[in-house]
Motif scaffolding. Structure first.
Motif, PDB file in Angstrom:
ATOM      1  N   PHE A 194     121.775  44.592 -32.511  1.00 24.13           N
ATOM      2  CA  PHE A 194     121.329  43.282 -32.036  1.00 24.13           C
ATOM      3  C   PHE A 194     119.806  43.164 -32.029  1.00 24.13           C
ATOM      4  CE2 PHE A 194     125.660  42.983 -30.346  1.00 24.13           C
ATOM      5  CZ  PHE A 194     125.972  41.690 -30.740  1.00 24.13           C
ATOM      6  N   GLU A 195     119.099  44.272 -31.857  1.00 23.11           N
ATOM      7  CA  GLU A 195     117.639  44.212 -31.961  1.00 23.11           C
ATOM      8  C   GLU A 195     117.229  43.808 -33.369  1.00 23.11           C
ATOM      9  OE1 GLU A 195     113.670  47.097 -31.612  1.00 23.11           O
ATOM     10  OE2 GLU A 195     115.684  47.916 -31.291  1.00 23.11           O
ATOM     11  N   SER A 196     117.877  44.391 -34.387  1.00 23.89           N
ATOM     12  CA  SER A 196     117.563  44.042 -35.769  1.00 23.89           C
ATOM     13  C   SER A 196     117.895  42.588 -36.061  1.00 23.89           C
ATOM     14  CB  SER A 196     118.327  44.971 -36.720  1.00 23.89           C
ATOM     15  OG  SER A 196     118.024  46.327 -36.471  1.00 23.89           O
ATOM     16  N   VAL A 197     119.054  42.136 -35.569  1.00 19.65           N
ATOM     17  CA  VAL A 197     119.422  40.724 -35.739  1.00 19.65           C
ATOM     18  C   VAL A 197     118.385  39.814 -35.082  1.00 19.65           C
ATOM     19  CG1 VAL A 197     121.147  38.963 -35.171  1.00 19.65           C
ATOM     20  CG2 VAL A 197     121.887  41.236 -35.915  1.00 19.65           C
ATOM     21  N   SER A 198     117.942  40.196 -33.884  1.00 21.82           N
ATOM     22  CA  SER A 198     116.969  39.381 -33.148  1.00 21.82           C
ATOM     23  C   SER A 198     115.628  39.330 -33.863  1.00 21.82           C
ATOM     24  CB  SER A 198     116.783  39.939 -31.735  1.00 21.82           C
ATOM     25  OG  SER A 198     118.001  39.923 -31.017  1.00 21.82           O
ATOM     26  N   LEU A 199     115.234  40.434 -34.482  1.00 26.53           N
ATOM     27  CA  LEU A 199     113.970  40.439 -35.218  1.00 26.53           C
ATOM     28  C   LEU A 199     114.038  39.520 -36.432  1.00 26.53           C
ATOM     29  CD1 LEU A 199     113.049  44.242 -35.048  1.00 26.53           C
ATOM     30  CD2 LEU A 199     112.053  42.361 -33.743  1.00 26.53           C
ATOM     31  N   ILE A 200     115.185  39.483 -37.087  1.00 25.17           N
ATOM     32  CA  ILE A 200     115.356  38.545 -38.198  1.00 25.17           C
ATOM     33  C   ILE A 200     115.308  37.099 -37.691  1.00 25.17           C
ATOM     34  CG2 ILE A 200     116.941  37.742 -39.993  1.00 25.17           C
ATOM     35  CD1 ILE A 200     117.956  40.594 -40.262  1.00 25.17           C
ATOM     36  N   LEU A 201     115.972  36.850 -36.579  1.00 22.44           N
ATOM     37  CA  LEU A 201     115.957  35.500 -36.006  1.00 22.44           C
ATOM     38  C   LEU A 201     114.556  35.098 -35.570  1.00 22.44           C
ATOM     39  CD1 LEU A 201     119.232  35.516 -33.855  1.00 22.44           C
ATOM     40  CD2 LEU A 201     118.840  34.415 -36.069  1.00 22.44           C
ATOM     41  N   SER A 202     113.769  36.053 -35.104  1.00 19.27           N
ATOM     42  CA  SER A 202     112.394  35.729 -34.712  1.00 19.27           C
ATOM     43  C   SER A 202     111.567  35.296 -35.913  1.00 19.27           C
ATOM     44  CB  SER A 202     111.745  36.935 -34.029  1.00 19.27           C
ATOM     45  OG  SER A 202     111.560  38.004 -34.948  1.00 19.27           O
ATOM     46  N   GLN A 203     111.820  35.898 -37.084  1.00 20.43           N
ATOM     47  CA  GLN A 203     111.124  35.454 -38.291  1.00 20.43           C
ATOM     48  C   GLN A 203     111.542  34.047 -38.672  1.00 20.43           C
ATOM     49  OE1 GLN A 203     112.400  37.147 -41.974  1.00 20.43           O
ATOM     50  NE2 GLN A 203     110.405  36.969 -42.950  1.00 20.43           N
ATOM     51  N   VAL A 204     112.840  33.782 -38.606  1.00 23.64           N
ATOM     52  CA  VAL A 204     113.337  32.432 -38.907  1.00 23.64           C
ATOM     53  C   VAL A 204     112.747  31.417 -37.934  1.00 23.64           C
ATOM     54  CG1 VAL A 204     115.402  30.996 -39.047  1.00 23.64           C
ATOM     55  CG2 VAL A 204     115.469  33.348 -39.894  1.00 23.64           C
ATOM     56  N   LEU A 205     112.710  31.783 -36.648  1.00 22.18           N
ATOM     57  CA  LEU A 205     112.168  30.893 -35.632  1.00 22.18           C
ATOM     58  C   LEU A 205     110.691  30.614 -35.861  1.00 22.18           C
ATOM     59  CD1 LEU A 205     112.500  29.373 -32.937  1.00 22.18           C
ATOM     60  CD2 LEU A 205     112.003  31.534 -31.766  1.00 22.18           C
ATOM     61  N   ALA A 206     109.934  31.654 -36.203  1.00 20.62           N
ATOM     62  CA  ALA A 206     108.493  31.480 -36.443  1.00 20.62           C
ATOM     63  C   ALA A 206     108.241  30.563 -37.631  1.00 20.62           C
ATOM     64  CB  ALA A 206     107.831  32.839 -36.660  1.00 20.62           C
ATOM     65  N   ASN A 207     108.991  30.758 -38.719  1.00 17.68           N
ATOM     66  CA  ASN A 207     108.823  29.905 -39.901  1.00 17.68           C
ATOM     67  C   ASN A 207     109.195  28.462 -39.597  1.00 17.68           C
ATOM     68  OD1 ASN A 207     107.970  32.035 -41.517  1.00 17.68           O
ATOM     69  ND2 ASN A 207     110.058  32.569 -42.121  1.00 17.68           N
ATOM     70  N   TRP A 208     110.252  28.274 -38.801  1.00 16.75           N
ATOM     71  CA  TRP A 208     110.678  26.919 -38.470  1.00 16.75           C
ATOM     72  C   TRP A 208     109.667  26.226 -37.563  1.00 16.75           C
ATOM     73  CZ3 TRP A 208     112.491  24.951 -33.636  1.00 16.75           C
ATOM     74  CH2 TRP A 208     112.993  23.651 -33.709  1.00 16.75           C
ATOM     75  N   LEU A 209     109.103  26.965 -36.620  1.00 18.51           N
ATOM     76  CA  LEU A 209     108.143  26.374 -35.694  1.00 18.51           C
ATOM     77  C   LEU A 209     106.840  26.000 -36.387  1.00 18.51           C
ATOM     78  CD1 LEU A 209     108.657  28.663 -32.567  1.00 18.51           C
ATOM     79  CD2 LEU A 209     109.327  26.274 -32.802  1.00 18.51           C
ATOM     80  N   LEU A 210     106.421  26.843 -37.321  1.00 16.57           N
ATOM     81  CA  LEU A 210     105.177  26.547 -38.023  1.00 16.57           C
ATOM     82  C   LEU A 210     105.312  25.288 -38.872  1.00 16.57           C
ATOM     83  CD1 LEU A 210     103.977  30.093 -39.135  1.00 16.57           C
ATOM     84  CD2 LEU A 210     102.933  28.608 -37.439  1.00 16.57           C
ATOM     85  N   GLY A 211     106.439  25.180 -39.578  1.00 14.55           N
ATOM     86  CA  GLY A 211     106.682  23.991 -40.384  1.00 14.55           C
ATOM     87  C   GLY A 211     105.639  23.836 -41.476  1.00 14.55           C
ATOM     88  N   SER A 212     105.411  22.626 -41.865  1.00 10.89           N
ATOM     89  CA  SER A 212     104.448  22.340 -42.930  1.00 10.89           C
ATOM     90  C   SER A 212     103.057  22.034 -42.392  1.00 10.89           C
ATOM     91  CB  SER A 212     104.946  21.155 -43.769  1.00 10.89           C
ATOM     92  OG  SER A 212     105.143  20.015 -42.951  1.00 10.89           O
TER      93      SER A 212
END
Length: 453
Positions: A194-212
């Motif tokens: 679950f730590e590995s899954v969470s780290l992947i989700l954190s990357q997805v979250l960061a990319n989504w928050l930054l946006g364009s």
């Protein structure tokens, strides 16, 4: 005269690699119940519910939820941090300085926090972890130019607490609530998964928050960190009741003096330190190694491949150690550390194509995913629960000192090459394989652990 046009291509991981890792994880988990009928009647999740009460399953799920939230917070700053510094025009020299300051904090203050956590209670230590992330998030939200050093210190201390407090809290609460110790093995590998899954989700979250809109989106990760910190504080605070300990400092000194005489503790500590050292060196150098000599690669897609490999490696743990062909933990670690040493030796030895490097990186992280729960299992056998946090923190101190030394030599004096740093990590891993062999030889009563004494 015609001019030659040189086309540069950006290397991308094949989509089949993601599919392969995902399918292997699914099959590794789903097929374990059928493969282990001879030794266990149920799988890694079902056997916990049958051998323990449903209360344990609720306890396990609640802990994994809290741990996953903490992992997302850790991963959010890990993914977003360097990009944020580059966006604000921070030079590479300043980045190296912030890294050094962070490791100094982890070496000096972070080492002592492990023993403090054992004294005040691991629940309070987890709350301190969440508070540090909340403080950094609020500071970056309010101040347009927060202190680089202060942020590095706070996040480094939070990472130090993360490395020992949650595992120690799990073991202590598991014992206090009367659950069986053998159920911890399932929770250990699930923590890594679950730590590995969470780290992947954190990357997805960061990319989504930054946006364009980078100028506006740059503040969003801080807002997410604040929200996650508050959620974690509420979750930990509403968790298990923790009874303050009345043990005085003299009792802790006697306990540490006693266990330091045990050679198995030293071997286990060195193995943990070498793993921490090699992982830190990898994350510092993996990107420069991939893009060496002007090569281009989509690192944002390579990163989830590495974490996916770690997820796969963690699912192998129940197959090897609690499945039909159960192996002794020390034997498993002898081979695992040897494979890690070989993989880093190949990386350090010669120039490799990107595809070969990524394959070696995935192998490295898959084996790391197996080693992390295995070491946690050995700590349960050899380290007293009331000293677990301090022992983990103390074992990480030599690794942090070594990383700090190499950062100074490489970042300021340019007196050491990247390949040499990787080779040193490889030597440490091979030495750890020898330590596991000695631990097996010296542990004639390997499972006569502290909880039976």
């Amino acid at each position: 005269m015609a001019l030659a046009v040189i086309e540069s291509s950006v290397w991308l991981p094949n989509i089949s690699l993601f599919v392969f890792i995902f399918v292997c994880c699914v099959f590794s988990i789903s097929l374990l119940p059928k493969a282990s009928k001879g030794s266990r009647s149920a799988g890694p999740l079902d056997n916990v519910a049958s051998s323990s009460s449903s209360a344990f399953l609720r306890f396990q799920r609640k802990f994994l939820l809290i741990y996953s939230l903490a992992s997302v917070m850790e991963g959010l700053w890990a993914v977003f941090g360097e990009y944020e510094l580059s966006f604000h025009g921070v030079s590479k020299e300043q980045m190296v300085t912030s890294l050094c300051v962070g490791y100094v904090a982890a070496l000096t203050v972070g080492t002592g926090l492990g023993m403090v956590s054992d004294s005040i209670g691991h629940k309070k230590a987890c709350l301190i972890f969440c508070t540090l992330h909340l403080f950094v998030g609020l500071w970056k939200k309010i101040s347009p130019h927060p202190s680089l050093w202060m942020a590095s210190i706070c996040l480094s201390l939070a990472t130090s607490i993360f490395s020992f407090s949650f595992e120690a809290m799990l073991v202590v609460e598991n014992e206090k609530q009367g659950f069986r110790q053998d159920t911890l093995s399932d929770t250990f590998w699930l923590m890594t998964f679950f730590e590995s899954v969470s780290l992947i989700l954190s990357q997805v979250l960061a990319n989504w928050l930054l946006g364009s809109n980078l100028g506006k989106g740059m503040v969003s990760p801080s807002t997410a960190a604040i929200f996650l910190s508050v959620m974690s504080i509420i979750s930990v605070g509403n968790g298990w009741k923790e009874t303050p300990k009345a043990t005085v400092a003299k009792d802790y000194n006697v306990s540490y003096a006693h266990i330091f005489k045990d050679k198995r503790i030293w071997l286990l500590g060195f193995a943990h330190a070498s793993l921490h050292f090699s992982i830190a060196i990898f994350w510092i150098l993996w990107a420069p190694t991939v893009v060496a000599d002007g090569r281009e690669a989509h690192l944002g897609l390579v990163y989830p491949c590495l974490l996916g490999a770690r997820m796969l490696g963690s699912t192998i743990f129940p197959w090897l150690l609690t499945g039909p062909s159960s192996l002794r933990t020390e034997d498993c670690l002898i081979y695992a550390y040897s494979v890690l040493g070989i993989s880093l030796s190949v990386i350090a030895y010669d120039y490799q194509e990107i595809a070969v490097l990524v394959s070696l990186f995935c192998l490295f992280h898959a084996v790391v995913g197996l080693i992390i729960p295995s070491l946690a299992r050995l700590r349960t056998m050899h380290v007293p629960n009331e000293l677990r946090g301090g022992m983990i923190a103390l074992s990480l101190a030599p690794a942090n000192a070594g990383i700090l030394f190499l950062l100074v030599q490489r970042g300021y004096y340019q007196s050491i090459e990247n390949s040499t740093m990787i080779a040193l990590a490889s030597v440490g891993l091979f030495t750890s394989a020898g330590c596991m062999h000695l631990l097996k030889q010296w542990g004639k009563q390997p499972y006569q652990n502290w909880h039976k004494m």
